[in-house]
Design a protein around this motif. Structure first.
Motif, short mmCIF file in Angstrom:
data_model
loop_
_atom_site.label_atom_id
_atom_site.label_comp_id
_atom_site.label_asym_id
_atom_site.label_seq_id
_atom_site.Cartn_x
_atom_site.Cartn_y
_atom_site.Cartn_z
N THR A 177 -21.03 -3.93 20.25
CA THR A 177 -22.18 -3.02 20.28
C THR A 177 -21.89 -1.70 19.57
O THR A 177 -22.82 -1.01 19.14
N ARG A 178 -20.62 -1.36 19.42
CA ARG A 178 -20.27 -0.10 18.74
C ARG A 178 -20.43 -0.19 17.22
O ARG A 178 -20.35 0.82 16.53
N TRP A 179 -20.62 -1.39 16.68
CA TRP A 179 -20.64 -1.59 15.24
C TRP A 179 -21.83 -0.85 14.61
O TRP A 179 -22.96 -0.95 15.07
N LYS A 180 -21.59 -0.12 13.51
CA LYS A 180 -22.59 0.77 12.94
C LYS A 180 -23.04 0.40 11.53
O LYS A 180 -23.99 0.97 11.01
N GLY A 272 -16.47 1.67 12.32
CA GLY A 272 -15.79 1.22 13.52
C GLY A 272 -14.97 -0.03 13.37
O GLY A 272 -14.92 -0.86 14.29
#
Length: 323
Positions: A177-180, A272
């Motif tokens: 979910t942190r992937w940007k 990230g």
């Protein structure tokens, strides 16, 4: 963040894969000073310029405006091309710009200037295979580590052939979910979660084949009945078939411009990634403090990212060392 086991095991595998003699980061050509190689005062050349950072909390546009204060009043060169090519934030505070030697001299006199490096062109490097490491599917620490599941591997290379079967996403979990990052490829999925170009176009396609080779070696999924025109039939895979891939296209058939490599490195940190792979190098060396990519790699490591680089394709050769 990926599991601790994966982050420990995977980089060790990649180190052994991408070079028989691992190094902290790529080795760039010698750079004695800011003016090295710049002989014509009217000729434009790309420089990587490090400056003091703007006030804390400044956004991306604020960084860009700060960097533009170091440039000549005309932000467009005589050729009609923008002077500011790349704006760096994560690797260090700085930018890449097209300047004449006289203009660079003026930049060095402005408050906040730190140092500058002439841009260089690097060469691509190659890899070994999982078989060399004795890895076996379904057994040993390879499977115990989950085949790299949950790890995001960022590669700085020539792009990627996204529809290759190595980049199918069967059995690969969703991106963290942190992937940007965005993915600008003809096919994006749970395997290929990022693809962007820093070579002056918006095309992440691999016209060389090197990026497809290195990314599939690092994290290609299991492909059954793979062969070379019917020879050597078997199951092919990368070192971490369960990991995610993010491609940062920084190289073309002509080589890899150092300013583009730093731009890709800057974006990968921001996105990230867990691991960064650079299969590129040069034929001569320079100390790390004079190497923009080494400086950027140090920034990545300080943020918990593991950087894996090729140490070259040549050798071993006999050497005589002075005591």
């Amino acid at each position: 963040m990926a599991s601790l086991t994966n982050l420990i095991v995977l980089p060790l595998l990649l180190l052994a894969t991408f070079s028989p003699t691992p190094s902290l980061c790529y080795v760039s050509p010698s750079a004695a000073g800011v003016h090295e190689g710049a002989t014509q005062t009217s000729a434009y050349r790309t420089y990587i310029v490090l400056v003091k950072p703007p006030p804390s909390g400044t956004n991306e546009e604020g960084h860009r405006r700060w960097y533009e204060t170091f440039l000549p009043s005309s932000h467009i060169g005589e050729s009609g091309e923008p002077r500011l090519l790349h704006s760096y934030i994560e690797v260090f505070s700085g930018f890449a710009a097209r300047l004449t030697e006289a203009e660079l001299d003026a930049v060095t006199k402005k408050p906040g200037f730190v140092r500058a490096f002439p841009d260089r062109t690097l060469q691509l490097m190659t890899t070994h295979t999982p078989e060399f490491l004795g890895l076996r599917n379904g057994t040993g620490f390879w499977s115990d580590a989950g085949y790299g599941k949950g790890v995001v591997i960022g590669l700085l290379d020539t792009g990627i052939y996204a529809t290759h079967p190595s980049f199918d996403d069967h059995g690969v979990q969703s991106p963290p979910t942190r992937w940007k990052s965005s993915c600008k490829a003809v096919r994006c999925n749970n395997k290929l979660i990022g693809a962007n170009s820093f070579t002056g176009d918006n095309d992440s396609y691999d016209y060389v084949g090197h990026g497809t080779h290195t990314s599939s070696t690092a994290a290609g999924n299991f492909v059954t009945d793979a062969s070379d025109h019917g020879v050597g039939t078997g199951t092919a895979s990368g070192i971490a078939p369960g990991a995610h891939i993010a491609m940062y296209k920084v190289c073309t058939a002509e080589g890899c411009e150092e300013s583009a490599v730093v731009a890709g490195l800057d974006a990968a940190i921001k996105d990230g990634v867990d691991v960064l792979s650079l299969s590129l190098s040069s034929l001569t060396g320079v100390s790390f403090n004079k190497d923009p990519i080494a400086i950027g790699a140090f920034s990545a490591i300080s943020k918990g990212i593991i950087v894996v680089c090729a140490a070259g394709n040549k050798g071993p050769t006999p050497r005589h060392w002075k005591k």
